[in-house]
Design a protein around this motif. Structure first.
Motif, PDB file in Angstrom:
ATOM      1  N   ASP A   1       0.693  -0.886   0.254  1.00 28.42           N
ATOM      2  CA  ASP A   1       0.218   0.298  -0.233  1.00 28.42           C
ATOM      3  C   ASP A   1       0.854   1.018  -0.184  1.00 28.42           C
ATOM      4  O   ASP A   1       0.280   1.980  -0.845  1.00 28.42           O
ATOM      5  CB  ASP A   1      -0.530  -0.189   1.081  1.00 28.42           C
ATOM      6  CG  ASP A   1      -1.961  -1.098   1.449  1.00 28.42           C
ATOM      7  OD1 ASP A   1      -2.156  -1.733  -0.331  1.00 28.42           O
ATOM      8  OD2 ASP A   1      -2.446  -2.142   2.143  1.00 28.42           O
ATOM      9  N   GLU A   2       2.160   1.623   1.100  1.00 28.14           N
ATOM     10  CA  GLU A   2       2.705   2.689   0.290  1.00 28.14           C
ATOM     11  C   GLU A   2       3.630   2.305  -0.427  1.00 28.14           C
ATOM     12  O   GLU A   2       3.969   3.306  -1.185  1.00 28.14           O
ATOM     13  CB  GLU A   2       3.910   2.261   1.889  1.00 28.14           C
ATOM     14  CG  GLU A   2       3.341   2.320   3.345  1.00 28.14           C
ATOM     15  CD  GLU A   2       4.557   2.403   4.416  1.00 28.14           C
ATOM     16  OE1 GLU A   2       5.459   1.871   4.288  1.00 28.14           O
ATOM     17  OE2 GLU A   2       4.324   1.481   5.687  1.00 28.14           O
ATOM     18  N   LEU A   3       3.542   1.302  -1.439  1.00 30.73           N
ATOM     19  CA  LEU A   3       4.374   1.859  -2.489  1.00 30.73           C
ATOM     20  C   LEU A   3       3.790   2.014  -4.097  1.00 30.73           C
ATOM     21  O   LEU A   3       4.073   2.973  -4.640  1.00 30.73           O
ATOM     22  CB  LEU A   3       4.583   0.351  -2.804  1.00 30.73           C
ATOM     23  CG  LEU A   3       5.644  -0.221  -4.127  1.00 30.73           C
ATOM     24  CD1 LEU A   3       6.568   0.866  -4.255  1.00 30.73           C
ATOM     25  CD2 LEU A   3       6.158  -1.346  -4.734  1.00 30.73           C
TER      26      LEU A   3
ATOM     27  N   THR B   1       8.944   4.616  -4.096  1.00 28.93           N
ATOM     28  CA  THR B   1       9.901   5.565  -3.495  1.00 28.93           C
ATOM     29  C   THR B   1      11.401   4.028  -3.758  1.00 28.93           C
ATOM     30  O   THR B   1      11.141   3.090  -3.432  1.00 28.93           O
ATOM     31  CB  THR B   1      10.547   5.448  -2.048  1.00 28.93           C
ATOM     32  OG1 THR B   1      10.313   5.009  -1.339  1.00 28.93           O
ATOM     33  CG2 THR B   1       9.441   7.314  -2.514  1.00 28.93           C
ATOM     34  N   VAL B   2      13.152   4.169  -3.692  1.00 25.97           N
ATOM     35  CA  VAL B   2      13.476   3.930  -3.505  1.00 25.97           C
ATOM     36  C   VAL B   2      13.504   2.338  -2.246  1.00 25.97           C
ATOM     37  O   VAL B   2      13.520   1.432  -2.294  1.00 25.97           O
ATOM     38  CB  VAL B   2      14.567   3.786  -3.509  1.00 25.97           C
ATOM     39  CG1 VAL B   2      16.152   2.907  -3.530  1.00 25.97           C
ATOM     40  CG2 VAL B   2      15.253   4.764  -5.130  1.00 25.97           C
ATOM     41  N   MET B   3      13.187   3.314  -1.220  1.00 31.12           N
ATOM     42  CA  MET B   3      13.424   2.638  -0.273  1.00 31.12           C
ATOM     43  C   MET B   3      12.021   1.941  -0.177  1.00 31.12           C
ATOM     44  O   MET B   3      11.775   0.531   1.073  1.00 31.12           O
ATOM     45  CB  MET B   3      12.783   3.656   1.107  1.00 31.12           C
ATOM     46  CG  MET B   3      12.803   2.763   2.783  1.00 31.12           C
ATOM     47  SD  MET B   3      12.643   3.394   4.032  1.00 31.12           S
ATOM     48  CE  MET B   3      11.199   5.040   3.719  1.00 31.12           C
ATOM     49  N   ASN B   4      10.608   2.285  -0.574  1.00 26.43           N
ATOM     50  CA  ASN B   4       9.625   1.467  -0.471  1.00 26.43           C
ATOM     51  C   ASN B   4       9.940  -0.089  -1.662  1.00 26.43           C
ATOM     52  O   ASN B   4      10.105  -0.939  -1.796  1.00 26.43           O
ATOM     53  CB  ASN B   4       8.354   2.240  -0.511  1.00 26.43           C
ATOM     54  CG  ASN B   4       8.114   3.172   0.174  1.00 26.43           C
ATOM     55  OD1 ASN B   4       8.116   2.731   0.423  1.00 26.43           O
ATOM     56  ND2 ASN B   4       7.193   4.075  -0.124  1.00 26.43           N
TER      57      ASN B   4
ATOM     58  N   VAL C   1       9.722  -3.796  -0.699  1.00 25.39           N
ATOM     59  CA  VAL C   1       8.942  -5.012  -1.502  1.00 25.39           C
ATOM     60  C   VAL C   1       9.509  -5.400  -2.185  1.00 25.39           C
ATOM     61  O   VAL C   1       9.629  -7.242  -2.103  1.00 25.39           O
ATOM     62  CB  VAL C   1       8.224  -4.312  -2.728  1.00 25.39           C
ATOM     63  CG1 VAL C   1       7.892  -4.877  -3.606  1.00 25.39           C
ATOM     64  CG2 VAL C   1       6.548  -3.322  -1.511  1.00 25.39           C
ATOM     65  N   ARG C   2      10.882  -5.276  -2.705  1.00 28.07           N
ATOM     66  CA  ARG C   2      12.155  -6.851  -3.199  1.00 28.07           C
ATOM     67  C   ARG C   2      12.001  -7.823  -2.165  1.00 28.07           C
ATOM     68  O   ARG C   2      12.009  -8.796  -2.288  1.00 28.07           O
ATOM     69  CB  ARG C   2      13.024  -5.437  -3.891  1.00 28.07           C
ATOM     70  CG  ARG C   2      14.413  -6.992  -4.457  1.00 28.07           C
ATOM     71  CD  ARG C   2      14.925  -6.054  -5.068  1.00 28.07           C
ATOM     72  NE  ARG C   2      16.308  -6.189  -3.651  1.00 28.07           N
ATOM     73  CZ  ARG C   2      17.269  -6.532  -2.900  1.00 28.07           C
ATOM     74  NH1 ARG C   2      17.302  -7.519  -3.051  1.00 28.07           N
ATOM     75  NH2 ARG C   2      17.450  -5.813  -1.480  1.00 28.07           N
ATOM     76  N   GLY C   3      12.137  -7.632  -1.196  1.00 24.69           N
ATOM     77  CA  GLY C   3      13.023  -8.220  -0.159  1.00 24.69           C
ATOM     78  C   GLY C   3      11.491  -9.184   0.401  1.00 24.69           C
ATOM     79  O   GLY C   3      11.519 -10.280   0.889  1.00 24.69           O
ATOM     80  N   LEU C   4      10.778  -8.460   0.969  1.00 20.47           N
ATOM     81  CA  LEU C   4       9.526  -9.006   0.713  1.00 20.47           C
ATOM     82  C   LEU C   4       9.098 -10.465  -0.447  1.00 20.47           C
ATOM     83  O   LEU C   4       8.473 -11.104  -0.007  1.00 20.47           O
ATOM     84  CB  LEU C   4       7.718  -8.144   0.915  1.00 20.47           C
ATOM     85  CG  LEU C   4       8.102  -7.639   2.174  1.00 20.47           C
ATOM     86  CD1 LEU C   4       7.036  -6.454   2.312  1.00 20.47           C
ATOM     87  CD2 LEU C   4       7.794  -7.978   4.183  1.00 20.47           C
TER      88      LEU C   4
END
Length: 394
Positions: free
Chosen positions: A168-170, A175-178, A182-185
């Motif tokens: 939802d945040e993405l 952003t790069v952080m988001n 998500v990549r880690g998830l």
């Protein structure tokens, strides 16, 4: 046989030996420090089956039924189950300790066996045949499957709790952080899906093969062996010894009272005579946990689809922003072109060449005005052509 505390497993091992935690049918525990050959003789399994429990096969999920044992390797639970005992590896692991405690609680027997009381009353024993029962090996398998399915379901719920807010945040802000979160998830999702899929495939393979399920009826095979021995004229233990035997006592401690012993033998004979396998008991057990692990797999599949949908949405948003940038680039390029045309006019009139137009006072205004008008005409003409060719959307 005395109860042994789990911290005793932490003592130094002998070379070539592994620490096994032994459970008997009464719930008593004992730490065994033996090599693989002693385990092979004790459980009557080949070396290739024992390698399934080794560190190289830690990521595999396997349930094998052998003549006198069941080799079980599911996630963190690695065990060898017989009709009278279970040998457990890595019992001091933090993930295995809850399973050990639950196993001790499930298989502990009261001081007086209910089966002895039922054997003394034929009428009550006949009534017991209407209740389901589980042999010792199946009760151990049930605890193991329950522990593994619950563990994987907990990891699934944990992943869902982390993934949906991050997605939802993405969606709200790229952003790069988001994106990195998500990549880690998604990496966690891929690994967890593979683990759940392995357990599900193993249960499905067992359910599809009645012969493999029949091989896991260790208690029934022990009863048949005793019956064959009695028919061949060998000495058979007296009734009181049979009633006190671990195999009979283990069946008495299941969640429901077991059926009469003679009924089990007759059912086994009838099934083997017509070529069919009586595996309904184990089949129902496996089906219940197959449905549970399948539910976890469906949750992971839904989460994976949600991540894919979010990625598609982000790609659409990025494409839209890219199109906006291309449109701006086209307009700036066009503006640069028309300004360049005006610069050409200025350069022409800036040459140091005699010209009658220089001496006319109103000519400067006409040249500047017509040049600016021509700039706007060329600019809007290029933009109109780009819109007509669907090169830009405005």
């Amino acid at each position: 046989m005395s109860n042994t505390d789990l911290p005793a497993l932490g003592k130094k091992k002998k070379p070539g030996c592994r620490m096994w935690l032994r459970f008997d049918i009464y719930g008593n525990t004992e730490v065994l420090e033996v090599d693989k050959y002693a385990i092979m003789r004790r459980a009557s399994i080949p070396a290739r089956d024992l390698r399934i429990l080794g560190p190289l096969m830690s990521n595999s999920s396997t349930i094998l039924g052998r003549e006198k044992a069941i080799v079980l390797n599911l996630e963190h639970i690695k065990a060898i189950i017989t009709a009278e005992e279970v040998l457990l590896l890595n019992a001091n692991s933090a993930a295995v300790i809850p399973f050990v405690e639950e196993l001790r609680r499930r298989i502990s027997l009261p001081a007086t066996s209910p089966l002895r009381e039922e054997a003394a009353s034929p009428d009550r024993a006949n009534g017991m045949q209407n209740h389901d029962s589980l042999p010792f090996e199946f009760r151990v398998m049930e605890v193991a499957l329950e522990a593994v399915c619950s563990y994987l379901d907990a990891r699934t719920q944990e992943l869902e709790g982390d993934a949906y807010p991050a997605l939802d945040e993405l969606t709200a802000k790229v952003t790069v952080m988001n994106l990195d979160r998500v990549r880690g998830l998604k990496s966690r999702l891929t690994r967890l899906t593979a683990r759940v899929q392995k357990v599900r495939d193993e249960l499905e393979q067992l359910l599809d093969d009645d012969g493999d399920m029949d091989d896991m009826y260790l208690t029934r095979k022990m009863l048949n062996a005793q019956k064959e021995a009695s028919r061949a004229g060998f000495t058979v233990a007296p009734d009181d010894e049979i009633l006190n035997s671990p195999m009979v006592m283990s069946r008495a401690s299941s969640r429901r009272a077991s059926g009469a012993l003679s009924q089990m033998e007759s059912d086994s004979d009838s099934d083997s005579s017509d070529g069919k396998f009586d595996v309904e008991e184990l089949e129902m057990l496996l089906e219940s946990y197959f449905l549970q692990i399948d539910t976890s797999l469906n949750k992971l599949s839904t989460l994976n689809e949600f991540i894919d949908d979010t990625e598609d949405y982000i790609n659409i948003e990025l494409d839209n922003q890219r199109n906006i940038l291309l449109t701006m680039q086209l307009m700036l390029t066009t503006a640069t072109f028309v300004v360049g045309c005006y610069t050409v006019v200025v350069g022409v009139f800036g040459m140091n060449i005699p010209n009658k137009l220089y001496h006319k006072g109103s000519m400067f205004k006409w040249v500047v005005g017509s040049s600016i008008f021509g700039m706007f005409v060329i600019f809007f003409a290029v933009i109109a052509y780009a819109k007509r060719q669907n090169l830009i959307v405005m």
